[in-house]
Design a protein around this motif. Structure first.
Motif, PDB file in Angstrom:
ATOM      1  N   UNK A  27      46.116  77.519  16.636  1.00  9.16           N
ATOM      2  CA  UNK A  27      44.792  78.133  16.749  1.00  9.16           C
ATOM      3  C   UNK A  27      43.855  77.369  15.816  1.00  9.16           C
ATOM      4  N   UNK A  28      42.564  77.597  15.976  1.00 14.27           N
ATOM      5  CA  UNK A  28      41.581  76.968  15.093  1.00 14.27           C
ATOM      6  C   UNK A  28      41.878  77.352  13.642  1.00 14.27           C
ATOM      7  N   UNK A  29      42.170  78.614  13.403  1.00 13.53           N
ATOM      8  CA  UNK A  29      42.474  79.080  12.045  1.00 13.53           C
ATOM      9  C   UNK A  29      43.708  78.374  11.485  1.00 13.53           C
ATOM     10  N   UNK A  30      44.756  78.235  12.285  1.00  6.37           N
ATOM     11  CA  UNK A  30      45.970  77.559  11.825  1.00  6.37           C
ATOM     12  C   UNK A  30      45.699  76.092  11.498  1.00  6.37           C
ATOM     13  N   UNK A  31      44.890  75.438  12.319  1.00 13.12           N
ATOM     14  CA  UNK A  31      44.536  74.044  12.052  1.00 13.12           C
ATOM     15  C   UNK A  31      43.789  73.927  10.730  1.00 13.12           C
ATOM     16  N   UNK A  32      42.826  74.808  10.517  1.00 13.82           N
ATOM     17  CA  UNK A  32      42.054  74.757   9.267  1.00 13.82           C
ATOM     18  C   UNK A  32      42.945  74.994   8.055  1.00 13.82           C
ATOM     19  N   UNK A  68      39.353  67.754  18.476  1.00 13.80           N
ATOM     20  CA  UNK A  68      38.680  68.800  17.717  1.00 13.80           C
ATOM     21  C   UNK A  68      37.669  68.148  16.779  1.00 13.80           C
ATOM     22  N   UNK A  69      36.446  68.654  16.780  1.00 10.18           N
ATOM     23  CA  UNK A  69      35.418  68.185  15.854  1.00 10.18           C
ATOM     24  C   UNK A  69      35.172  69.269  14.813  1.00 10.18           C
ATOM     25  N   UNK A  70      35.177  68.872  13.543  1.00 12.67           N
ATOM     26  CA  UNK A  70      34.848  69.794  12.458  1.00 12.67           C
ATOM     27  C   UNK A  70      33.476  69.408  11.934  1.00 12.67           C
ATOM     28  N   UNK A  71      32.536  70.311  12.062  1.00 14.66           N
ATOM     29  CA  UNK A  71      31.135  70.025  11.776  1.00 14.66           C
ATOM     30  C   UNK A  71      30.668  70.926  10.636  1.00 14.66           C
TER      31      UNK A  71
END
Length: 77
Positions: A27-32, A68-71
């Motif tokens: 998930x996005x949270x797990x990636x972060x 995935x882009x982190x902005x």
């Protein structure tokens, strides 16, 4: 493999504009959380996330092959 594109101060912290994360599904949270732990990026919780050029929510699923882009937030003046 998930490709993560980094922008602004995230590039400076990590020292690269893109990194590869070896995972089939997160998930996005797990990636972060994974990035926070591996690269010591404390502000990663505050960044906008896009999966394949579509803005994503914390529970959205990222699968192998996605980009995935982190902005980070932009401050204006």
């Amino acid at each position: 493999m998930i490709t993560v594109l980094l922008f602004a101060q995230l590039q400076e912290v990590v020292g690269k504009e893109r990194i590869q994360v070896d995972a089939s599904e997160l998930t996005v949270t797990e990636l972060k959380e994974k990035l926070k732990s591996k690269y010591n990026i404390p502000q990663v919780d505050q960044v906008m996330t896009a999966i394949n050029e579509e803005y994503a929510l914390p529970d959205d699923l990222i699968t192998s092959g996605d980009i995935v882009a982190l902005i980070p937030p932009v401050s204006g003046g």
